[in-house]
Design an enzyme around this catalytic site. Structure first.
Site, mmCIF file in Angstrom:
data_model
loop_
_atom_site.group_PDB
_atom_site.id
_atom_site.type_symbol
_atom_site.label_atom_id
_atom_site.label_comp_id
_atom_site.label_asym_id
_atom_site.label_seq_id
_atom_site.Cartn_x
_atom_site.Cartn_y
_atom_site.Cartn_z
ATOM 1 N N MET A 136 -8.081 -10.233 0.492
ATOM 2 C CA MET A 136 -8.396 -8.951 -0.261
ATOM 3 C C MET A 136 -7.752 -8.055 0.504
ATOM 4 O O MET A 136 -7.115 -6.957 -0.120
ATOM 5 C CB MET A 136 -9.672 -8.727 -0.630
ATOM 6 C CG MET A 136 -10.575 -9.730 -1.327
ATOM 7 S SD MET A 136 -9.654 -9.854 -3.063
ATOM 8 C CE MET A 136 -9.948 -8.285 -3.738
ATOM 9 N N ASP A 154 3.495 7.194 -6.336
ATOM 10 C CA ASP A 154 3.331 8.777 -6.204
ATOM 11 C C ASP A 154 4.221 9.515 -5.625
ATOM 12 O O ASP A 154 4.555 10.503 -6.070
ATOM 13 C CB ASP A 154 2.101 8.712 -5.281
ATOM 14 C CG ASP A 154 1.576 10.257 -4.928
ATOM 15 O OD1 ASP A 154 1.308 10.918 -6.014
ATOM 16 O OD2 ASP A 154 1.402 10.634 -3.867
#
Length: 160
Positions: free
Chosen positions: A114, A129
């Site tokens: 993870m 972004d």
């Protein structure tokens, strides 16, 4: 063979898996993903022609920071002492993409898959972004676990 989902108890309630009886082992995970651009915007970003600076180095740092915060983002994820972490971003000129690869290591009772995936996604989102002013049509795709080693479930290698 059917495996049970370990994050639910016998009544179906969410739970953090109890790893207290597990042995500590060396664990490693490698994940990868990419951000695909139009050819024109890829050339702009590739040549450093964006006002926000060097996208790759900023995104690599963001990926490292994201991996360190995985247990804050994924509700049932254990906080882990990460012992090694690298994030690398390489251009893929043929695909007009940046490929993000993260490798995470720990000595612990649970794996770091993870954390590796979170590092990749955080880096990809940072690229998006920083480049959205030149290309809002970017696609984040092909995010996957490539390898993992250590622990009871054994090793995994996507290429095998």
């Amino acid at each position: 063979m059917t495996k049970d989902l370990t994050h639910f108890d016998e009544k179906g309630r969410a739970r953090m898996v109890d790893v207290s009886a597990k042995s500590e082992t060396q664990r490693r995970a490698v994940a990868q993903g990419r951000v695909v651009f139009t050819e024109e915007s890829f050339q702009v970003v590739r040549s450093g022609g964006v006002k926000k600076g060097d996208i790759a180095s900023v995104a690599e740092l963001a990926g490292i920071m994201g991996a360190k915060r995985t247990s804050d983002l994924i509700p049932l994820c254990h906080p882990l002492p990460i012992t090694g972490l690298t994030v690398r971003i390489e251009p893929d000129d043929a695909a007009h993409a940046f490929v993000v690869t993260a490798e995470v290591k720990t000595a612990g009772k649970t794996g770091v898959e993870m954390e590796a995936l979170t590092a990749v996604m955080t880096a990809c989102l940072t690229i998006y972004d920083m480049a959205k002013a030149v290309d809002k049509s970017m696609i984040i795709d092909d995010v996957k676990l490539l390898e993992k080693s250590g622990g009871k479930s054994g090793d995994f290698n996507r290429d095998e």
